[in-house]
Design an enzyme around this catalytic site. Structure first.
Site, PDB file in Angstrom:
ATOM      1  N   THR A   1      19.669  85.672  25.472  1.00 32.13           N
ATOM      2  CA  THR A   1      18.313  86.229  25.860  1.00 32.13           C
ATOM      3  C   THR A   1      18.421  86.644  27.228  1.00 32.13           C
ATOM      4  O   THR A   1      18.094  87.649  27.411  1.00 32.13           O
ATOM      5  CB  THR A   1      17.189  84.986  25.826  1.00 32.13           C
TER       6      THR A   1
ATOM      7  N   TRP B   1      23.339  78.656  20.464  1.00 34.68           N
ATOM      8  CA  TRP B   1      22.760  79.823  19.913  1.00 34.68           C
ATOM      9  C   TRP B   1      23.918  80.539  19.508  1.00 34.68           C
ATOM     10  O   TRP B   1      23.553  81.664  18.588  1.00 34.68           O
ATOM     11  CB  TRP B   1      22.327  80.483  21.423  1.00 34.68           C
TER      12      TRP B   1
ATOM     13  N   ASN C   1      20.410  78.188  16.348  1.00 34.19           N
ATOM     14  CA  ASN C   1      19.022  78.424  16.764  1.00 34.19           C
ATOM     15  C   ASN C   1      18.504  79.703  16.258  1.00 34.19           C
ATOM     16  O   ASN C   1      19.135  80.812  16.354  1.00 34.19           O
ATOM     17  CB  ASN C   1      19.069  78.882  18.498  1.00 34.19           C
ATOM     18  N   GLU C   2      17.374  79.580  15.501  1.00 32.42           N
ATOM     19  CA  GLU C   2      16.415  80.714  14.947  1.00 32.42           C
ATOM     20  C   GLU C   2      17.667  81.586  13.922  1.00 32.42           C
ATOM     21  O   GLU C   2      17.424  82.609  13.965  1.00 32.42           O
ATOM     22  CB  GLU C   2      16.195  81.453  16.144  1.00 32.42           C
TER      23      GLU C   2
ATOM     24  N   GLU D   1      10.881  74.409  20.029  1.00 33.34           N
ATOM     25  CA  GLU D   1      11.041  75.356  20.872  1.00 33.34           C
ATOM     26  C   GLU D   1       9.619  76.035  20.771  1.00 33.34           C
ATOM     27  O   GLU D   1       9.000  76.404  19.615  1.00 33.34           O
ATOM     28  CB  GLU D   1      11.957  76.622  20.892  1.00 33.34           C
TER      29      GLU D   1
ATOM     30  N   ARG E   1       3.262  84.063  21.471  1.00 35.55           N
ATOM     31  CA  ARG E   1       3.449  84.215  20.130  1.00 35.55           C
ATOM     32  C   ARG E   1       2.876  83.038  19.573  1.00 35.55           C
ATOM     33  O   ARG E   1       3.140  81.827  19.915  1.00 35.55           O
ATOM     34  CB  ARG E   1       4.758  84.620  19.429  1.00 35.55           C
TER      35      ARG E   1
END
Length: 700
Positions: free
Chosen positions: A97, A139, A185-186, A261, A387
């Site tokens: 990120t 990540w 992660n995600e 998160e 969001r």
């Protein structure tokens, strides 16, 4: 005798001071706080996330006084945010990120627990709160895990071993016991891997480490319901940015549900309102028992993605300036008066929505019959998170009566803490201790305004921590020089914010001392697209720099080497879009004896190129940018002069490689264009004896 209207105004004024006057209060909105029917779910805590990625990068080299103040505001019990959970990134050598965090195993044969700063941060958190819970999540993964693919699941036992080694390293080198571990992660989860990870942890005596899956959406709940072995392998369902709602399937699993998160919102007062709303409503609406903020602290350069999306801001280690933002005190309303292991009261008996907008939650520690009630009345426009989209709703001033019964019938008074978040020029009041409120006939009544928080509690240990005002803000200092001599080996250099690739301090030749080495030699199992450009990038300074001079000693090697190395100015961006970064990049390719000046990291737009008399060892590369010209320098001789492209107009300084591969850097210097011109002007004049390519123009 007072008229009816005058009596109403008089009573309203008294109620605003939180004094109970039963003859003045309408009992229309009565909310029961009662444990007779049992309890709701176990409360697991409020936390912050360092990483995902490199979000704490600028924190470590703050001046000692300000550093300790910042860490106290984050972790010290009964002081500031007083967080219950610290979640950190397990570095994977890949952009995640706002930067790249280093892996503990760049290769299968390499293992090192001195890299990065998450170890340090966990140690500091534990110093302040020995009971803080620790949670690790990857990540990305180093390239050898993927074995030529972008998946960590090709050989589940290898990835499980990699994670187990990280957990063991935390314990063996730092005395840190991890409480929770995540999957990826995600990104997609793999059921076989989750089962393998659980088995691996158990075999290595890590039974205490609980698995949170899958740090994405709620989809894994359906698999948990279908697969008893999967259900037995994991402990929590963690989701991201749920908008305060879970799913029927998730609730049906009987697993503890986490917003593992959440937040990720600019930390102004609206961000504070967002955090206040979701801390309550994640449980009110979605039965989520833990909420973790991305990120813990916004400690990364402006102009990187999601700037200031943290609980507080610390982006100037050179000045010591930091900002205590609204989310710190919003957190305190819950964290200072609860602990993981407490229980929520049932919906309708201590948890619910307020009649005129807002919400309330009640928690108790059962054994000591302590009670904490947290109330929020955040309006729609003042609590919008980044969001997901927030459906329209209304909040208006209201009276709320909380009727205490069951185990709480004994309570005769409650401590009160109050926040009013100000908007449209109105002042804010953050986490103010108010006079105790008496419980009369088993009830207390509050007059609630809009955009307020109250904590009513039997806990008496809350405090609003204070420290001296931080030093004033200052720009990044020029001139700047780092010879990398004063670092521990394998550490990451201060102020350089690696965006693609990993730079570590190593011991150079005897006459050099410390140097930094780019060590990633293959594309990682990446989390985003930054790595697809197959070039590395490390940035420093200010996104507002225009005319600047940068100089650095650079060297390529013979094994696993990068072909080219560069210095750059006006670097426009980092993060997941780093592969598309524009700027002015001066590459040299020593084995080919050539240079290339490009307008982008990827080299698609070439501004100038030619022969370069490079050394086979170290080369000193310099780049001067002025409004009307660029000068390239190699080993103190002019390499070229040329005109400045249309854009970008400003940006960071950078260094890096083409492609992935080992390269070394030393003696990084950055200075104003005036000072840079003073350094190189003799060489420029010597190489252009009749006329200069451009006349330097200096800003005052």
């Amino acid at each position: 005798m007072l008229s009816d209207s005058m009596m109403f105004v008089s009573c309203w004024a008294v109620i605003l001071m939180i004094v109970f006057l039963p003859e003045c209060v309408s009992l229309d909105n009565v909310y029961n706080v009662n444990d007779t029917a049992g309890y709701g779910r176990r409360f697991d805590g409020i936390g912050g996330l360092s990483g995902g990625g490199a979000t704490s990068k600028l924190l470590m080299n703050y001046p000692e006084q300000q550093l300790n103040e910042i860490l106290d505001y984050l972790f010290k019990p009964n002081y500031g945010a007083s967080l219950h959970i610290l979640k950190v990134e397990i570095g994977g050598d890949s952009q995640s990120t706002d930067g790249t965090e280093s892996s503990h195993m760049h290769e299968s044969w390499d293992e090192n627990y001195r890299r990065g700063y998450e170890w340090w941060l966990m140690v500091e958190a534990k110093k302040r709160n020995p009971d803080i819970l620790l949670y690790g999540l990857p990540w990305a993964f180093p390239g050898w895990i993927g074995n030529g693919t972008n998946s960590p699941y090709n050989t589940p036992s290898i990835t499980a071993d990699y994670i187990a080694r990280w957990i063991a390293g935390a314990k063996n080198y730092y005395g840190l016991q991890l409480d929770y571990i995540g999957i990826w992660n995600e990104r997609n989860y793999d059921i076989t891997y989750i089962k393998t990870l659980r088995k691996t942890l158990d075999q290595r005596g890590m039974n205490h480490v609980q698995i949170v899956a899958a740090d994405g959406g709620w989809g894994i709940a359906d698999d948990v319901l279908k697969d008893p072995q999967l259900a037995a392998s994991m402990d929590y369902i963690g989701t991201h940015y749920p908008g305060t709602f879970s799913t029927p399937s998730a609730v049906k699993t009987d697993k503890q549900l986490w917003a593992s998160e959440d937040y990720s919102t600019f930390n102004d007062n609206t961000g504070g309102g967002c955090w206040a709303r979701i801390l309550n409503q994640n449980y009110v609406n979605g039965y989520m028992t833990a909420t973790i903020s991305w990120n813990l602290i916004a400690s990364y350069y402006a102009n990187l993605p999601f700037y200031r999306d943290g609980l507080m801001t610390a982006v100037e280690p050179w000045s010591g300036n930091y900002i205590i933002e609204a989310p710190i005190w919003v957190s305190a309303h819950t964290t200072q008066f609860t602990q993981p292991g407490w229980r929520y009261l049932p919906h309708g008996n201590g948890v619910g929505k307020l009649a005129s907008g807002g919400s309330y939650v009640s928690l108790t520690n059962i054994s000591q019959q302590s009670l904490t009630i947290v109330i929020e009345t955040m309006s729609h426009n003042h609590s919008i998170c980044i969001r997901p989209p927030l459906a329209k709703y209304d909040v208006s001033p209201q009276n709320a009566t909380f009727k205490l019964s069951g185990s709480f019938a004994y309570v005769t008074s409650l401590n009160v803490w109050y926040t009013k978040i100000g908007f449209d020029g109105n002042p804010s009041t953050f986490f103010k201790e108010m006079p105790q409120i008496d419980v009369v006939n088993g009830a207390v009544t509050l007059s609630l305004g809009v955009d307020e928080m109250y904590t009513l509690t039997t806990v008496s240990t809350g405090q609003k921590g204070t420290a001296p005002d931080p030093p004033p803000s200052e720009p990044f200092p020029l001139p700047y020089k780092d010879n990398f001599d004063n670092y521990e080996v394998n550490s990451e250099p201060y102020n350089l914010a690696q965006q693609v690739g990993v730079w570590e301090v190593v011991q150079g030749d005897a006459d050099r001392g410390g140097i930094i080495r780019q060590v990633v030699v293959q594309e990682p199992v990446h989390w985003c697209a930054a790595e697809t450009g197959n070039r590395t990038l490390n940035i420093i300074g200010s996104p507002n720099w225009t005319d600047i001079y940068v100089q650095c000693d650079v060297r390529t090697v013979t094994v696993s080497a990068a072909r080219g190395v560069f210095v750059a100015a006006r670097v426009s961006q980092g993060g997941c879009q780093a592969a598309d970064t524009r700027g002015i990049f001066l590459y040299i390719y020593p084995s080919q004896q050539r240079y290339v000046l490009t307008n982008d990291l990827g080299g698609k737009t070439v501004l100038k190129s030619g022969l370069a008399q490079t050394s086979s060892d170290w080369n000193t590369l310099g780049l001067l940018i002025q409004s009307n010209g660029i000068t390239g320098m190699l080993n103190n001789e002019t390499l070229f002069t040329t005109s400045v492209p249309q854009g970008p107009k400003s940006g960071f300084v950078g260094v890096g490689t083409d492609p992935y591969g080992i390269a070394e850097f030393d003696n990084l210097e950055i200075m104003s264009n005036r000072d840079g011109w003073a350094r190189i002007s003799d060489s420029v004049k010597r190489n252009n004896p009749e006329t200069l390519y451009f006349r330097p123009q200096f800003k005052p």
